[in-house]
Design an enzyme around this catalytic site. Structure first.
Site, PDB file in Angstrom:
ATOM      1  CG  ASP A  46      -2.052   0.973   1.117  1.00  0.00           C
ATOM      2  OD1 ASP A  46      -3.210   0.534   1.084  1.00  0.00           O
ATOM      3  OD2 ASP A  46      -1.783   2.207   1.059  1.00  0.00           O
ATOM      4  CG  HIS A 115      -8.817  -2.954  -2.069  1.00  0.00           C
ATOM      5  ND1 HIS A 115      -9.794  -2.292  -2.790  1.00  0.00           N
ATOM      6  CD2 HIS A 115      -8.653  -2.245  -0.929  1.00  0.00           C
ATOM      7  CE1 HIS A 115     -10.194  -1.222  -2.122  1.00  0.00           C
ATOM      8  NE2 HIS A 115      -9.514  -1.172  -0.975  1.00  0.00           N
ATOM      9  CG  LEU A 116      -7.662  -9.559   1.983  1.00  0.00           C
ATOM     10  CD1 LEU A 116      -8.815  -9.311   2.942  1.00  0.00           C
ATOM     11  CD2 LEU A 116      -7.552 -11.059   1.684  1.00  0.00           C
TER      12      LEU A 116
HETATM   13  P1  AMP Z   1      -9.659   1.395   0.666  1.00  0.00           P
HETATM   14  O1  AMP Z   1      -9.676   2.693   1.381  1.00  0.00           O
HETATM   15  O2  AMP Z   1     -10.059   0.216   1.483  1.00  0.00           O
HETATM   16  O3  AMP Z   1     -10.403   1.484  -0.644  1.00  0.00           O
HETATM   17  O4  AMP Z   1      -8.135   1.122   0.305  1.00  0.00           O
HETATM   18  C1  AMP Z   1      -7.513   1.629  -0.811  1.00  0.00           C
HETATM   19  C2  AMP Z   1      -6.051   1.604  -0.495  1.00  0.00           C
HETATM   20  O5  AMP Z   1      -5.338   1.773  -1.706  1.00  0.00           O
HETATM   21  C3  AMP Z   1      -5.584   2.702   0.450  1.00  0.00           C
HETATM   22  O6  AMP Z   1      -5.010   2.105   1.605  1.00  0.00           O
HETATM   23  C4  AMP Z   1      -4.567   3.482  -0.376  1.00  0.00           C
HETATM   24  O7  AMP Z   1      -3.478   3.924   0.387  1.00  0.00           O
HETATM   25  C5  AMP Z   1      -4.169   2.454  -1.404  1.00  0.00           C
HETATM   26  N1  AMP Z   1      -3.648   2.990  -2.649  1.00  0.00           N
HETATM   27  C6  AMP Z   1      -4.188   3.976  -3.400  1.00  0.00           C
HETATM   28  N2  AMP Z   1      -3.439   4.179  -4.504  1.00  0.00           N
HETATM   29  C7  AMP Z   1      -2.420   3.288  -4.451  1.00  0.00           C
HETATM   30  C8  AMP Z   1      -1.303   3.002  -5.296  1.00  0.00           C
HETATM   31  N3  AMP Z   1      -1.091   3.675  -6.423  1.00  0.00           N
HETATM   32  N4  AMP Z   1      -0.440   2.024  -4.910  1.00  0.00           N
HETATM   33  C9  AMP Z   1      -0.665   1.333  -3.770  1.00  0.00           C
HETATM   34  N5  AMP Z   1      -1.690   1.563  -2.939  1.00  0.00           N
HETATM   35  C10 AMP Z   1      -2.557   2.527  -3.266  1.00  0.00           C
END
Ligand code: AMP
Length: 129
Positions: A46, A115-116
């Site tokens: 992440d 996503h998990l």
């Molecule tokens: P959620 O809030 O459960 O939808 O989680 C989405 C996650 O994706 C968050 O923890 C973000 O920090 C992560 N995220 C967003 N963009 C990216 C990226 N380009 N690479 C890796 N993680 C990301």
């Protein structure tokens, strides 16, 4: 279900998931620190870690979230969980970890691609905020 019908359903799901940041990571058009890659899922760090270890396990098929899952997705979801456990083992995480699917607005979901989260490396409090 016929193969053609199945393909059409998968296509519809991909369309429903849209062009998210995660579909770009799957396509390789934006970078990610990938730790696992197989025919059904990808695991990467992440970008905004909430714990010393914070990984995301995502299906390569574009499913929006848990609420959009169908019975035929059971094996895929099982695969995501098993891969998370395997990655945790490979990383030597022995003190425990948390797996989280955020779903929808109140669930804190910000990316519309299933996503998990795998969180580890510190004691995690409960209940979550
Ligand atoms: P959620 O809030 O459960 O939808 O989680 C989405 C996650 O994706 C968050 O923890 C973000 O920090 C992560 N995220 C967003 N963009 C990216 C990226 N380009 N690479 C890796 N993680 C990301």
């Amino acid at each position: 279900m016929s193969e053609a019908k199945r393909e059409a359903k998968i296509e519809a799901k991909i369309e429903a998931a849209g062009d998210t940041i995660f579909s770009k990571i799957i396509a390789g058009t934006i970078p990610a620190r990938i730790v696992h890659d197989d025919d059904r899922c990808l695991v990467f760090h992440d970008v905004n870690p909430q714990a010393p270890v914070h990984l995301l396990v995502i299906p390569k098929r574009g499913i929006v979230n848990v609420a959009a899952l169908e019975a035929e997705d059971a094996s895929l979801v099982g695969h995501l969980v098993l891969v998370a456990a395997e990655v945790a083992r490979k990383l030597g995480i022995t003190a425990g970890y948390r797996l989280v699917f955020n779903c929808g607005r109140d669930g804190g979901q910000s990316v519309d691609h299933l996503h998990l989260h795998l969180l580890a490396g510190r004691p995690l409090t409960w209940p979550p905020g």
